[in-house]
Design a protein around this motif. Structure first.
Motif, PDB file in Angstrom:
ATOM      1  N   ARG A  67      -1.813   1.484  -4.989  1.00 45.14           N
ATOM      2  CA  ARG A  67      -0.532   1.593  -4.278  1.00 45.14           C
ATOM      3  C   ARG A  67      -0.744   1.590  -2.762  1.00 45.14           C
ATOM      4  O   ARG A  67      -0.001   0.954  -2.011  1.00 45.14           O
ATOM      5  CB  ARG A  67       0.188   2.873  -4.695  1.00 45.14           C
ATOM      6  CG  ARG A  67       0.776   2.800  -6.104  1.00 45.14           C
ATOM      7  CD  ARG A  67       1.276   4.156  -6.544  1.00 45.14           C
ATOM      8  NE  ARG A  67       1.729   4.139  -7.939  1.00 45.14           N
ATOM      9  CZ  ARG A  67       1.956   5.230  -8.641  1.00 45.14           C
ATOM     10  NH1 ARG A  67       1.792   6.432  -8.082  1.00 45.14           N
ATOM     11  NH2 ARG A  67       2.353   5.129  -9.894  1.00 45.14           N
ATOM     12  N   LYS A  68      -1.782   2.320  -2.320  1.00 44.99           N
ATOM     13  CA  LYS A  68      -2.063   2.370  -0.878  1.00 44.99           C
ATOM     14  C   LYS A  68      -2.444   1.002  -0.346  1.00 44.99           C
ATOM     15  O   LYS A  68      -1.998   0.584   0.735  1.00 44.99           O
ATOM     16  CB  LYS A  68      -3.196   3.368  -0.604  1.00 44.99           C
ATOM     17  CG  LYS A  68      -2.785   4.821  -0.786  1.00 44.99           C
ATOM     18  CD  LYS A  68      -1.775   5.246   0.279  1.00 44.99           C
ATOM     19  CE  LYS A  68      -1.419   6.722   0.153  1.00 44.99           C
ATOM     20  NZ  LYS A  68      -0.378   7.092   1.150  1.00 44.99           N
ATOM     21  N   THR A  97      -1.626  -1.887  -1.641  1.00 42.17           N
ATOM     22  CA  THR A  97      -0.429  -2.747  -1.685  1.00 42.17           C
ATOM     23  C   THR A  97       0.481  -2.464  -0.492  1.00 42.17           C
ATOM     24  O   THR A  97       1.009  -3.391   0.147  1.00 42.17           O
ATOM     25  CB  THR A  97       0.339  -2.505  -2.997  1.00 42.17           C
ATOM     26  OG1 THR A  97      -0.549  -2.674  -4.101  1.00 42.17           O
ATOM     27  CG2 THR A  97       1.497  -3.491  -3.130  1.00 42.17           C
ATOM     28  N   GLU A  98       0.662  -1.180  -0.190  1.00 39.63           N
ATOM     29  CA  GLU A  98       1.508  -0.815   0.962  1.00 39.63           C
ATOM     30  C   GLU A  98       0.895  -1.314   2.266  1.00 39.63           C
ATOM     31  O   GLU A  98       1.609  -1.790   3.159  1.00 39.63           O
ATOM     32  CB  GLU A  98       1.681   0.704   1.012  1.00 39.63           C
ATOM     33  CG  GLU A  98       2.569   1.252  -0.112  1.00 39.63           C
ATOM     34  CD  GLU A  98       2.618   2.776  -0.102  1.00 39.63           C
ATOM     35  OE1 GLU A  98       1.989   3.369   0.798  1.00 39.63           O
ATOM     36  OE2 GLU A  98       3.279   3.353  -0.990  1.00 39.63           O
ATOM     37  N   ALA A  99      -0.434  -1.227   2.396  1.00 37.99           N
ATOM     38  CA  ALA A  99      -1.107  -1.700   3.618  1.00 37.99           C
ATOM     39  C   ALA A  99      -0.950  -3.203   3.787  1.00 37.99           C
ATOM     40  O   ALA A  99      -0.767  -3.709   4.903  1.00 37.99           O
ATOM     41  CB  ALA A  99      -2.591  -1.312   3.558  1.00 37.99           C
ATOM     42  N   ARG A 120       1.522  -5.023   2.687  1.00 37.70           N
ATOM     43  CA  ARG A 120       2.908  -5.324   3.064  1.00 37.70           C
ATOM     44  C   ARG A 120       3.130  -5.124   4.549  1.00 37.70           C
ATOM     45  O   ARG A 120       3.857  -5.878   5.191  1.00 37.70           O
ATOM     46  CB  ARG A 120       3.856  -4.414   2.278  1.00 37.70           C
ATOM     47  CG  ARG A 120       4.006  -4.811   0.816  1.00 37.70           C
ATOM     48  CD  ARG A 120       4.867  -3.804   0.069  1.00 37.70           C
ATOM     49  NE  ARG A 120       4.978  -4.145  -1.344  1.00 37.70           N
ATOM     50  CZ  ARG A 120       5.566  -3.371  -2.248  1.00 37.70           C
ATOM     51  NH1 ARG A 120       6.110  -2.200  -1.869  1.00 37.70           N
ATOM     52  NH2 ARG A 120       5.624  -3.760  -3.502  1.00 37.70           N
ATOM     53  N   HIS A 121       2.502  -4.068   5.118  1.00 40.53           N
ATOM     54  CA  HIS A 121       2.665  -3.807   6.543  1.00 40.53           C
ATOM     55  C   HIS A 121       1.830  -4.786   7.364  1.00 40.53           C
ATOM     56  O   HIS A 121       2.179  -5.080   8.498  1.00 40.53           O
ATOM     57  CB  HIS A 121       2.267  -2.371   6.872  1.00 40.53           C
ATOM     58  CG  HIS A 121       3.221  -1.361   6.262  1.00 40.53           C
ATOM     59  ND1 HIS A 121       4.574  -1.315   6.575  1.00 40.53           N
ATOM     60  CD2 HIS A 121       3.001  -0.367   5.349  1.00 40.53           C
ATOM     61  CE1 HIS A 121       5.149  -0.349   5.899  1.00 40.53           C
ATOM     62  NE2 HIS A 121       4.219   0.253   5.136  1.00 40.53           N
TER      63      HIS A 121
END
Length: 617
Positions: A609-610, A612-614, A616-617
């Motif tokens: 999840r981390k 994936t979030e990174a 996206r940013h």
């Protein structure tokens, strides 16, 4: 990795190189032999086909039947090799052999008179048929029964063969072999139970991600494997549904179900009591009237003589049907239904044998005159009582097989024809039958218990049991394929296999009781058998020990004394407690490792999840 291992071999000594090479070659040969033996396994293809079409629960019954075929065959080989074959060789003088008969000492002459009821002169065909069904007549004087083995010692060239000792040791050997083999298979089943007792989510994951066998290349085998996995998943879902249903029960529903179960158990106890009383009355009536032929014709006397076997067979057939019908209203899981029905029916079948043997022993031991007391048993009615008991076991074995065959031919197949070709509502409401695992398992456990008890009195009875099981396999397979439908509530094979073996172990332990009483307590017949010269069958053991050197005698007496038994028992208890503690420690480690795996999977999800979030940013 292989290149690294080959490079390391260069620096090893020749002895270590040879040791490693031979170890690899031996492992390869053993794997090939194991793979080849799997193809030679009895009924391998048939059992895989049954597993694919009807699930692992029914497949476990046929695997269990195969195990009993092998067990009975090995028992037959054991008894034939050490008891029957030496007797035949010595009686007919094969390989320059001879035999010796030692007349009993300090025994009254009237105790040694035995006139078998063999057929002499012209006989009718139905007489041979009656003898074949009951073990009397021409069969009574053959090697099938105990009375045939009247040799005390067989001389094979210059070697002396002690037949009475061999007879007793072969009996102990087949009981010990059966016990060890059943325990070994039970341990394997217990391990499978522990695996299936894991978390249900983990069980689903194992089936979905690791359930497929990627060595399968044949389309038919792949289809069977698909069906097997389908039945396993159905079983898991059915168990989950029942657990949820039990958890959602209200207090009113619980009271209703528990009241119904109490009422049904009262009915089951009443059925058991009725079966026991019927067998007791039939046995007493048969013993009192079987020899009174003055007031009845031949057919009536035959019916009276076989009345106990008929009543026992009838009770064994009716009681399981009643229990199988009652269990449907108790709302248990499929696996527990099988266990409870088996436990109820096993009391009927095994207690039936116990009632029959108790009635026979009471008649055998009953002595009202001094002449009878001199022999130690009722010599007038039972001059060779071991053969009489063997004939009763033989009749139970034959009648049990006849009932299985008759039910398949005259009940199962007509029901299939009626359901297929008749559109009447009552017939369609009955529908095709399901394959009753508990009833069928109980039939073969009952037959195996008869085999264990009867082998001492009829050494070739395991051969009859082997042939019987072999035929039953094909009868049940044809009946299953053509007259039965798949079970509406699937059953797991792992729990069934383990419980079948536990019930079989109960049958073996109960078989020890009548055999122990017959060998150690009841005086042996003085007119027949290898133990004519001994007070009991067990007396041959101390008599043989007295012939050994003095030093060896003292060692054996020391092992049998309390001074050795008590410390030995304490050591065994300590070892048992150690393994129990070790098993508990291993269980705790497994639970910790399982929790650690769950935590690692959560950590991986968190990291994914981390990441994936990174991204996206």
């Amino acid at each position: 990795l292989r290149d690294c291992q080959q490079a390391d071999i260069k620096y090893l000594s020749e002895w270590k190189q040879w040791k490693r090479t031979s170890s690899k070659s031996l492992k390869k040969v053993l794997n090939e032999v194991k793979e080849l033996s799997s193809y030679l396994e009895l009924w391998r293809h048939d059992i895989h086909s049954i597993e694919g079409k009807f699930g692992t629960g029914i497949q476990s019954y046929f695997s269990f039947l195969r195990f009993l075929v092998l067990l009975s065959f090995i028992i037959f080989i054991l008894m034939f090799s050490f008891v029957t074959l030496p007797s035949i060789i010595s009686k007919y003088g094969i390989f320059n052999s001879s035999f010796a008969k030692i007349p009993p000492k300090n025994v009254e002459l009237h105790c040694t008179i035995y006139k078998p009821s063999g057929n002499k002169g012209l006989t009718y065909f139905y007489t041979y048929l009656k003898d074949l069904l009951s073990g009397t007549g021409f069969l009574e004087v053959t090697s099938l029964f105990y009375g045939y083995y009247t040799i005390d010692a067989a001389w094979l060239s210059i070697l002396r063969y002690n037949l009475p000792l061999a007879y007793l040791l072969a009996t102990f050997a087949y009981l010990a072999l059966s016990l060890l083999w059943i325990i070994k298979r039970s341990v394997e089943g217990f391990k499978q139970n522990l695996v299936h007792g894991e978390d249900q989510f983990q069980s689903y994951c194992n089936k979905v991600f690791a359930g497929w066998d990627f060595c399968i290349t044949d389309p038919n085998a792949a289809r069977l494997k698909h069906r097997s996995l389908q039945y396993e998943l159905q079983t898991d879902l059915e168990e989950e549904r029942l657990k949820r249903k039990i958890a959602e029960r209200t207090m009113k529903e619980k009271l209703r179900i528990y009241s119904l179960r109490i009422f049904i158990n009262i009915i089951a106890i009443a059925v058991l009591s009725g079966c026991f009383y019927s067998i007791y009355r039939a046995t007493v009536f048969s013993q009192e009237n079987s020899n009174d032929i003055s007031n009845m014709n031949f057919q009536a006397n035959l019916l009276v003589q076989y009345l106990p076997s008929m009543v026992i067979t009838l009770a064994n057939f009716i009681a399981p049907q009643i229990f199988s019908f009652l269990i449907r209203f108790e709302d248990y899981s499929p696996a527990f239904e099988i266990r409870l029905t088996l436990m109820r029916c096993i009391f009927v079948r095994l207690a039936n044998i116990g009632v029959l043997l108790f009635s026979l022993w009471s008649q055998i031991s009953y002595c009202a005159t001094d002449e009878c007391k001199a022999c130690g048993y009722n010599y007038k009615l039972y001059p060779c009582w071991e053969t009489e008991v063997g004939q009763e076991m033989y009749k139970l074995m034959i009648f049990d097989f006849i009932i299985i065959l008759a039910v398949t031919l005259f009940v199962d197949f007509p029901r299939k024809l009626l359901v297929t070709h008749c559109s009447c509502k009552p017939v369609q409401w009955c529908g095709l039958q399901e394959f009753g695992i508990s009833d069928n398992v109980l039939e073969i456990i009952y037959g195996q218990t008869i085999c264990w008890i009867g082998t001492f009195f009829s050494p070739l009875l395991p051969a009859i049991a082997t042939i019987k099981y072999f035929i039953i396999f094909y009868i049940k397979k044809i009946s299953l394929m053509h007259t039965c439908k798949p079970a509406a509530r699937p059953v797991r094979a792992s729990s069934s296999n383990f419980f079948f073996l536990v019930v079989l172990l109960i049958g073996l332990v109960l078989a020890f009781i009548p055999l122990g009483i017959s060998i150690a307590h009841i005086p042996s017949s003085k007119a027949c058998g290898p133990f004519r010269s001994f007070n009991t069958s067990w007396a041959v053991v101390p008599d043989t020990i007295l012939e050994l050197p003095t030093g060896l005698q003292q060692v054996l007496y020391g092992i049998a004394s309390e001074a050795f038994a008590v410390p030995f028992f304490m050591v065994i208890c300590l070892i048992m407690f150690y393994f129990i503690a070790l098993a508990g420690a291993h269980k705790r480690v497994v639970e910790q490792l399982r929790e650690q795996l769950v935590m690692e999977s959560r950590d991986k999800l968190f990291l994914i999840r981390k990441i994936t979030e990174a991204q996206r940013h």
